[in-house]
Each structure stands twice: as structure tokens, then as C-alpha cells.
Design an enzyme around this catalytic site. Sequence first.
Site, PDB file in Angstrom:
ATOM      1  N   LYS A  44      13.233  -2.674  15.124  1.00  0.00           N
ATOM      2  CA  LYS A  44      12.545  -2.834  13.847  1.00  0.00           C
ATOM      3  C   LYS A  44      11.079  -3.209  14.017  1.00  0.00           C
ATOM      4  O   LYS A  44      10.196  -2.684  13.329  1.00  0.00           O
ATOM      5  CB  LYS A  44      13.279  -3.855  12.981  1.00  0.00           C
ATOM      6  CG  LYS A  44      14.614  -3.354  12.454  1.00  0.00           C
ATOM      7  CD  LYS A  44      15.226  -4.325  11.483  1.00  0.00           C
ATOM      8  CE  LYS A  44      16.525  -3.768  10.930  1.00  0.00           C
ATOM      9  NZ  LYS A  44      16.335  -2.501  10.181  1.00  0.00           N
ATOM     10  N   ALA A 253      14.980   4.776  10.262  1.00  0.00           N
ATOM     11  CA  ALA A 253      13.764   3.957  10.246  1.00  0.00           C
ATOM     12  C   ALA A 253      13.039   4.000   8.911  1.00  0.00           C
ATOM     13  O   ALA A 253      11.851   3.674   8.840  1.00  0.00           O
ATOM     14  CB  ALA A 253      12.821   4.400  11.362  1.00  0.00           C
ATOM     15  N   ALA A 254      13.746   4.352   7.847  1.00  0.00           N
ATOM     16  CA  ALA A 254      13.080   4.451   6.542  1.00  0.00           C
ATOM     17  C   ALA A 254      12.505   3.106   6.104  1.00  0.00           C
ATOM     18  O   ALA A 254      11.362   3.018   5.654  1.00  0.00           O
ATOM     19  CB  ALA A 254      14.059   4.970   5.491  1.00  0.00           C
ATOM     20  N   GLY A 255      13.305   2.043   6.227  1.00  0.00           N
ATOM     21  CA  GLY A 255      12.825   0.716   5.859  1.00  0.00           C
ATOM     22  C   GLY A 255      11.680   0.251   6.728  1.00  0.00           C
ATOM     23  O   GLY A 255      10.731  -0.383   6.244  1.00  0.00           O
ATOM     24  N   ASP A 256      11.750   0.555   8.008  1.00  0.00           N
ATOM     25  CA  ASP A 256      10.673   0.166   8.921  1.00  0.00           C
ATOM     26  C   ASP A 256       9.382   0.906   8.587  1.00  0.00           C
ATOM     27  O   ASP A 256       8.289   0.324   8.610  1.00  0.00           O
ATOM     28  CB  ASP A 256      11.068   0.448  10.367  1.00  0.00           C
ATOM     29  CG  ASP A 256      12.262  -0.374  10.815  1.00  0.00           C
ATOM     30  OD1 ASP A 256      12.462  -1.472  10.264  1.00  0.00           O
ATOM     31  OD2 ASP A 256      13.004   0.080  11.704  1.00  0.00           O
TER      32      ASP A 256
END
Length: 307
Positions: A44, A253-256
Site C-alpha cells: 500500500k 490498487a484502486a484505493g492506493d
Amino acid sequence: MMKNSNKVIVMGSSNTDMVIQSGHLPKPGETILGGRFEMVNGGKGANQAVAAARLGASTTFIGKMGNDVFAQQALKGLQEDGIDTEFTSIKEGSASGIALIMVDEAGENCISVASGANAEISKEDIDEASASFETGNILLTQLEVPVDIVHFTIQKAKKAGMSNILNPAPAAALPDEMLSQVDIITPNQSEAELLTGVNVTDLLSAKKAASFLRDKGINTIILTMGKQGAYVLGEGMDEIIPALDVVAKDTTAAGDTFNGALACSLAANNDLRSAVEFATKAAAISVTRFGAQPSCPSLDDVLTFNS
């Protein structure tokens, strides 16, 4: 010392992701034959640093890796993206972080992480990097490293006059003392539920969860709700910024990407609405691509993107 208005400091994890795509995610005890396999740089913290750097921020990454081939590959990747790794240290005798990721045909995933050296980052490591806080604008942290280290880093950054963003992922209970020092928090629905006890499903429940976090002393709450968009409470905003309609291949990795883009935009002195809209667009691009760091878009990608 003068602040660099475009400088983002990310403190957090670095992992190597072992990713398998398959038709569906396995049930407990089930073995399935997967399709494509790929080994990519992830974690993250490192993902968010890559996202911020590719979108134009001057980015420093503070983290810890093992003395192994995975660290060599991860460091090379960070440096190729122009990220300052002066405070990314190597722990002799420890393994680097590893994540096993399965992705189904709809882009949903399940992840298991062996933290390795990420769990060994210390207050001494943060002290060694603290001079960089004097010129930093935005600190971005997550929870794949020990919570007490995240709290300590936030405290050090605040003393240096930095604003901070906490992405409370993976979900964990956090002390009130720590929450009261957070400027912006960016939970998803499950993380918000763990922090507040509110099952977030719609605008009304998002407002309830955000109000709970506001009462803990957090100025701005950005609650990401997948396809529904991002609910924002703070700086005069009390609304959902809609998600963009794209076909997802991999949401790993959308949130990251969202958090890295948010930090980048705020570090460039954009207002909150503009920053969230920018982050939403960057995250939408990322889910159309496979892998963690390989999916993080460039600034040109975001500026030319039409959903």
C-alpha cells in the site's frame, strides 16, 4: 525551512505481489486452476508513492525491506519512478513483504500479506527521516506497518507543519488520541464500519459514519464507496462525488491510486473538490489495468481520460 508545495511523503509498506487471475475466487478448501500469473511491485505505501510520483508530486518513500531479491526489484521500481528512497532501509536477516493476490474475472480480489520487514520499521527510522518533514507538504500513511509507528510519524509531521492523510487500510481499530491528530481520513466502507460501527451502504449511513469520525476530531472524511463514488465531509462539502463508469479488470490498487492522487493534488494546493475528482479519475483508470503499481496512471493518462 521553506515548504515544497508539491512534496508528498509516504510512510508505509512495500510488498512484492504474486498475482493469479482466475474465473472466480476459491472457497475455503477449494483448489481452482487459475490463468495468468504475474509478479509485480506492490504494498500500500509503495503503491501510493508511485501513484503520487507518476501524477507529478515530488515524492519521498519511508519504509523498510528485507535483504533479498524482492527488495532489489522494489527499490529499482521506486527509483525508476523518480521517488526519493533515501529513507527506505534494508533490514538484514529479514524477508521483504509478500502479498498473495487472487483476482476474478470481474476484477474483485482477495489478498493475504506476509509483512516481513514492514513490521520492523521503528521510531528510529522515522527520526532519521524527520528532516524531510521540514520541506514536506502532505504526509500519507496506511496501516500495513505497525499502528504505533503510523501514530508516531503523524505526530512528527504535525510538529513540522505538515498536513496528513491516513488511509486506514487494512481495517484496524485505532486509538482516539491518534484519530484526533488526523487531518484527512479515507476509509472504504468496510474500514469505516470497523472504525465507527456503522454499516455503510448509502448516503445516509455514510453521513452517519463520517459524523462519528468528525466527532473524533478529524477535519475531513472521504469515504470511498466503490461504484457509488466517494462521500466527502469537510471544507464546506457534504456530498458524494460520483464514480466514473469503467469496465474493471483488477481493483487491487484502486484505493492506493486514489490516495496517492489525492495527496498529489492537495500538495499542489488544489481545493478539496478538485483533488477528490482528480483522485476519482485516477482510480477509475487504475481498475482498467492489471497489477498494483503497473496500473497507476501518469498525469497525461488522467488529463486525457474520458470515461
